[in-house]
Write a protein that holds these residues in place. Sequence first.
Motif, short mmCIF file in Angstrom:
data_model
loop_
_atom_site.label_atom_id
_atom_site.label_comp_id
_atom_site.label_asym_id
_atom_site.label_seq_id
_atom_site.Cartn_x
_atom_site.Cartn_y
_atom_site.Cartn_z
N LYS A 23 0.80 -1.23 0.00
CA LYS A 23 0.00 0.00 0.00
C LYS A 23 0.83 1.27 0.00
O LYS A 23 0.30 2.35 -0.26
CB LYS A 23 -0.85 0.07 1.29
N ARG A 67 1.97 2.33 2.85
CA ARG A 67 1.33 2.93 4.03
C ARG A 67 2.38 3.35 5.05
O ARG A 67 3.31 2.59 5.35
CB ARG A 67 0.39 1.89 4.65
N SER A 106 -7.86 -0.85 4.33
CA SER A 106 -8.52 -0.78 3.03
C SER A 106 -7.49 -1.11 1.94
O SER A 106 -6.32 -0.76 2.05
CB SER A 106 -9.12 0.60 2.83
N ASN A 125 -6.46 -0.10 -0.91
CA ASN A 125 -6.10 0.92 -1.88
C ASN A 125 -4.63 1.31 -1.68
O ASN A 125 -4.07 1.05 -0.61
CB ASN A 125 -6.97 2.17 -1.68
N SER A 167 -10.75 4.56 -0.88
CA SER A 167 -10.85 3.13 -0.57
C SER A 167 -11.59 2.41 -1.70
O SER A 167 -12.47 2.97 -2.34
CB SER A 167 -11.60 2.94 0.75
#
Length: 342
Positions: free
Chosen positions: A57, A59, A144, A146, A152
């Motif tokens: 991701k 993230r 999520s 994405n 999302s």
Amino acid sequence: IWNVDKFVDKKEIYSQVVDASSLLAEGQVVAFPTETVYGLGADATSDEAVQGIFQAKGRPSDNPLIVHIASKEQLKQLVTDIPSQAEQLMDAFWPGPLTIILPSKKSVSSYVTAGLSTVGIRMPDHPVALAIIEKSGKPIAAPSANTSGKPSPTTAIHVWEDLNGRIAGIVDGGPTNVGVESTVIDCTQLPPMILRPGSITPEMISEVIGHIEVDPSTTNKMEKPKSPGMKYTHYAPNAQMTLIDGSQEFINKLIHKEQKNGKKVGILTTEENKAAYQADVVITCGYRNRLETVATGLYDSIRQFNESGVDLIFSEMFPNEGIGIAIMNRLWKACGHSIIRE
Ligand code: TXA
Ligand code: MG
């Protein structure tokens, strides 16, 4: 990546569930549907597997993940205590779109908790998600599915657009129903506090456990959010989107002004109002008189603007009540907090 273009077929989905659960048990990263948005799952008990989520991701590592379970039995290995308010909320809303923050056991991967002493847990209300979790035999950490910063995903195609080639698979369960992420409530404090608004509203929660607090940052852009994930730019389309607090005439004036400057203008609106605007691209997210349809369609409509080649987007406002609180919270972020008032 398999079967993202096919309709959901019972036999097919069963074989996807079997494949996904064994990939998860092996420590791989797999996307699957929940009732809210698609999740990107990995074994929550494995540091290595969970790191795979952050990599796929992009993230930030200080943003903790939600752990998904299929039975309350699984709580024992994850949390040290279940306060009575949390117990009441589980009875009322699980399986469902409510994530409950609880004191975590040391055995939960610190990649899941981002080093916090708490962990967010939810039991999703989706037969495919529940089957995958149960068959994998593991608690499943899943944000999520994405790319960080994007809206999302509410379809398997959205996941594929963002993560194709970066994960072991996508289970296609069709479009998700709720459309916005779960409500997050912190039950490690008294009174419990809502950290992220969702389709389970403050009123619904108060009916079960009485007085609660709501993190002011979820409705007021000036406050610093308490939940780590709420401070990042989110859900953003490629073109700048701006909320417009004004009449249709006012919005059309803004549209005409930008068009005179040679700009291609998009408007995010609803079925009731779509005929009122002279924008270059008009995209609707649902019916204003049924706000739950707006929640369901919101992220897909934001993604549609990316294919339309608009230079800027104006968005209508929604009432800040019920599920409208969650819709406005996501729109504020998608707009980077920019608003024009009449
Ligand atoms: O509906 C959903 O919740 C979806 C589906 C896949 O279940 N998941 C989801 O995960 O939205 P994610 O990672 O995109 O959002 C998790 C949110 C973040 O804002 C994160 O900061 C917060 O929950 N969170 C997770 N654990 C937390 C904790 N221990 N304390 C405070 N906030 C936490
Ligand atoms: Mg997310």
